[in-house]
Design an enzyme around this catalytic site. Structure first.
Site: not given
Ligand code: 26Q
Length: 801
Positions: A357, A538-539, A544, A646, A650
């Site tokens: 991952h 998200k984290r 990110k 992911t 969504k």
């Protein structure tokens, strides 16, 4: 097999009776004195009763046909709430709402009384939960194995804009979904030494705990099939060492208890940087050894020949966290069952699969041989043996490749070599796993690395969380899309009509109105449901790039202030996410977002044109609230860094348009939805690597963008930290001089893409078309597709339905 739910002949009256019975006899309350908790328990037990039938039937079916089973080993299962999801899959959500109404109870309030089961950090743990649901839906016989952490992921609060962590306590109330199995317990050893007895190596552990099972049934769509999520809790093997106690050694007397209590006490809250902590290694072995002992016991109940194990057992390792499975299975086969090493390794490879991952070097698990050999001395020997077996069998293996290097055990290499298939989680990521992570092993084992693009369950992430939209979908293409998500393509025809696009926009508007009420009530910020809802949840991590988002937000704010009467599109910027407690840079980004929000939200000049909302304690339930109400999905990671994502899927399903880089599964989202329905920007993974090679990349980018220059200047001057003007000195310095994630280099392109977003949003009908096309083309991202593919390409398992 016919165990469809209709056979249960459930009526509102029978559900009502069952709830009343549980309220009386399980909770010991009458309706007059029952609290919301009592009602929730009564309803949960009544619903759980209905799962037991399909659950037993599924187990009997699997035994009866001696079907091959899947075992999904994961240190994390980020489940969220269970009650509403169970009612959805049993087809009685609306019945439950009606019956609770008869009792004078509000179904929504009862659903929201349930605490999230937050036994995971983020994407990896949530993927495991979606996979469990899809395996049940597809009738794939499976067990999920994990740890029953007493405390899940910490709760997040903000104090003066800063993240503060408090312990999470989901087991404080009774968890009604699990069945304790005190009779299913295994001994898990640690430490001690390896002794030779009769020419055989035997491990004599120095300490041990019991692993006891807690089973939660996981029911699939329409209740056709149910599997088990088996979580292990640790228990002391010796209640109390009386001998030591009597000698006056009081602390030592409690040692076995202390070890057991700490083992399954708390989830490690790091989602990227691993630390070589002994307790973490013990947790990993605890899960893995318990699972493997359970798997072998079940196999040997009905089989004699362990050589047949791979024909009946597929074991999937969710990242390297359970990668001790390779050596542990070999140990059980060789030491306990007398198989030769080579045969044991062959059987092990036949059973195991490994999902990677992450490519981030700081996230790759490595254990000092000192720690590893101390905690697991026999496994250390077996790891060395696997490594030399591999070196000898593949003489072309370069000298610098191997499992044990520089006095460290590399868990990625170990997982690779002990598995028959290795997979990445998106097309781009799997390519990078081949090219950058395991190039030499890939050359030695061509075909072992494959891709399995992630997916999410449409039952929870569309049907359950977005009732206005799922109602619209069923109204226009009928039912049956829930377990055949490609059917959403049938929406493309209605999307051509203005009436449908209006209905689509109306459904979105209903969700946005509900969210704006919630934001008003819980955050004390008033936001208009007509504004553009722009969401990044998200984290918090540098790669990110929440920082890129907030910097661009500041630029946008500044532009509105320069020209407040222009035709601006009102925006609500929504952030959500936790930082690992030890990740200082991520925590600084959180504080900056909150500081900027404080200034912007109180600026009378920009007023309703720009609001920033950052609700604390983002979790699965908050995602279910935010995603259906989103217009814009922020997927802006530095290309090459996000394995898949992911959340991006969504959002797409729920009719949000993506602003994103060519990273992870964004690449495939773009491919499915088409460039005209996606706001693409930024450097590609290849360009990122090249750009980084220029030592001046950040300075050049900043100096060529006046907007970015101004933003950094404002932050550095203390515009958002008037009480401490130098608060963000370090942060700004890092953008100028240590911008590893290319925030500066992608800023201008991101800023421009945001302007394109505004332009399209100004045309509500065009926006509705784009949004609807995202839903229509999201079918590929159902985790049913992902699981079907794992079943045929990795597990060699067919549906038992
Ligand atoms: C490892 C050792 C010690 C302590 C903690 C950990 C640890 C725990 C969790 C390391 C990594 C994680 C979680 C990783 C994760 O969530 N990865 C995400 O997986 C998703 C599902 O495949 C992808 O969509 C995301 O891109 C990826 O970041």
């Amino acid at each position: 097999m016919e165990n469809e739910l209709s056979n249960l002949a459930l009526t509102p009256a029978s559900l009502e009776t069952s709830i009343r019975r549980h309220l009386t006899y399980t909770m010991g309350k009458d309706a007059e004195h029952a609290s919301i908790y009592d009602w929730r328990m009564a309803l949960s037990y009544a619903v759980r009763d209905l799962i037991v039938g399909p659950w037993f039937a599924s187990t009997q079916q699997t035994y009866g046909t001696d079907h091959k089973r899947v075992y999904y080993l994961s240190m994390e299962f980020l489940i969220g709430r269970i009650l509403e999801d169970a009612t959805i899959n049993l087809g009685l959500r609306d019945v439950a709402e009606e019956v609770m109404g008869r009792f004078g109870q509000d179904f929504r309030a009862i659903v929201e009384d349930e605490p999230d089961a937050a036994l995971g950090n983020g994407g990896l743990g949530r993927l495991a939960a979606c996979f469990m649901e899809s395996m049940a839906t597809l009738g794939c016989p499976a067990f999920g194995y994990g740890i029953r952490y007493e405390h899940g992921l910490f709760r997040q609060r903000f104090e003066g804009g800063r993240q503060v962590e408090t312990p999470e306590d989901w087991l404080k109330q009774t968890h009604p979904w699990e069945f304790a199995r005190p009779e299913s317990a295994y001994t898990i050893g640690f430490k001690g030494q390896v002794e030779t007895r009769g020419g055989k190596e035997v491990w004599v552990p120095g300490e041990s705990v019991f692993a006891t099972a807690y089973d939660t049934p996981v029911v699939g769509w329409k209740g056709r099939w149910a599997n088990t999520l088996r979580l292990w809790g640790a228990q002391p093997t010796t209640m109390f060492d009386l001998e030591r106690f009597n000698r006056g050694d009081y602390a030592a007397a409690a040692e076995p208890e202390t070890l057991a209590r700490t083992l399954s006490r708390v989830l490690y809250p790091d989602d990227t940087t691993y630390q070589g902590k002994e307790l973490r290694l013990k947790q990993e072995f605890f899960l893995t050894s318990a699972a493997l002992q359970d798997i072998l016991r079940r196999f040997l109940q009905t089989h004699k020949d362990l050589r047949l194990l791979p024909s009946k057992v597929a074991i999937q390792m969710n990242d390297t966290h359970p990668a001790i499975a390779g050596p542990e299975l070999i140990r059980l086969l060789v030491d306990d069952h007398g198989l030769p090493f080579d045969k044991a390794l062959e059987i092990t490879q036949g059973c195991l699969g490994y999902t990677n991952h992450t490519l981030l070097p700081e996230a790759l698990e490595k254990w000092a041989t000192y720690t590893f050999g101390n905690v697991l001395p026999r496994h250390m020997q077996i790891v060395e043996r696997i490594d030399s077996w591999h070196r000898i069998k593949y003489p072309a293996r370069p000298h610098y490749v191997g499992i044990v290097k520089h006095h460290e055990v590399r868990m990625g290499e170990l997982a690779f070599i002990t598995s028959h298939q290795v997979n990445g989680v998106s097309a781009l990521h799997s390519d990078l796993v081949k090219k950058n992570l395991f190039p030499e092993l890939n050359a030695l084992h061509p075909g072992r690395i494959i891709n399995q693009t992630n997916g999410v369950t449409p039952r929870r992430w569309l049907k359950m969380c977005n009732r206005p939209l799922s109602g619209l979908i069923s109204g226009s293409i009928g039912d049956g899309w829930e377990d055949n998500l490609d059917r959403l393509r049938e929406l493309e025809k209605p999307i051509k009509s203005k009436a449908f696009r209006d209905d689509f926009a109306k459904a979105k508007r209903v969700n946005k109105a509900a969210l704006s009420n919630w934001i008003g009530e819980t955050q004390g910020i008033s936001v208009s449901p007509d504004a553009l809802f722009d969401v990044q949840i998200k984290r918090i991590h540098e790669y990110k790039r929440q920082l890129l988002n907030i910097l661009q937000t500041v630029a946008h704010w500044d532009r509105i202030r320069q020209n407040p009467n222009a035709n601006w599109v009102p925006r609500v910027k929504i952030f959500g996410g936790k930082a690992a407690p030890g990740y200082a840079v991520a925590k600084e980004i959180i504080r900056l977002i909150n500081d900027v929000a404080e200034v912007v939200n109180n600026d009378p000049v920009t007023g309703d044109l720009l609001k920033i909302v950052y609700p604390a304690n983002y979790n699965v339930s908050m995602a279910e609230r935010l995603i259906p109400a989103s217009d814009l999905s922020e997927q802006i990671s530095t290309a090459g860094k996000e394995a898949s994502g992911t959340g991006n899927m969504k959002f797409m399903m729920n009719g949000a348009v993506t602003i994103g880089t060519l990273d992870g599964a964004n690449v495939e989202i773009l491919q499915e939805v088409g460039e005209e329905n996606f706001f693409l920007f930024g450097l590609t993974a290849e360009e990122v690597t090249k750009r980084r090679a220029d030592p001046d990349h950040a300075r050049k980018a900043i100096e060529s963008s006046q907007a970015l220059m101004d933003v950094l200047q404002m932050i550095a001057e203390g515009t958002f930290s008037p009480d401490q003007k130098d608060r963000y000195h370090d942060l700004v310095h890092r953008v100028w001089h240590h911008d590893y994630f290319l925030v500066a280099s992608d800023f201008a392109a991101y800023d421009k893409a945001q302007m394109r977003v505004d332009a399209v949003f100004n045309d509500p009908d065009e926006w509705a078309r784009m949004a609807a096309m995202n839903t229509a083309r999201s079918g590929f991202f159902s985790s049913d597709r992902t699981i079907r593919s794992y079943m045929s390409e990795i597990w060699g398992v067919t549906s038992a339905l």
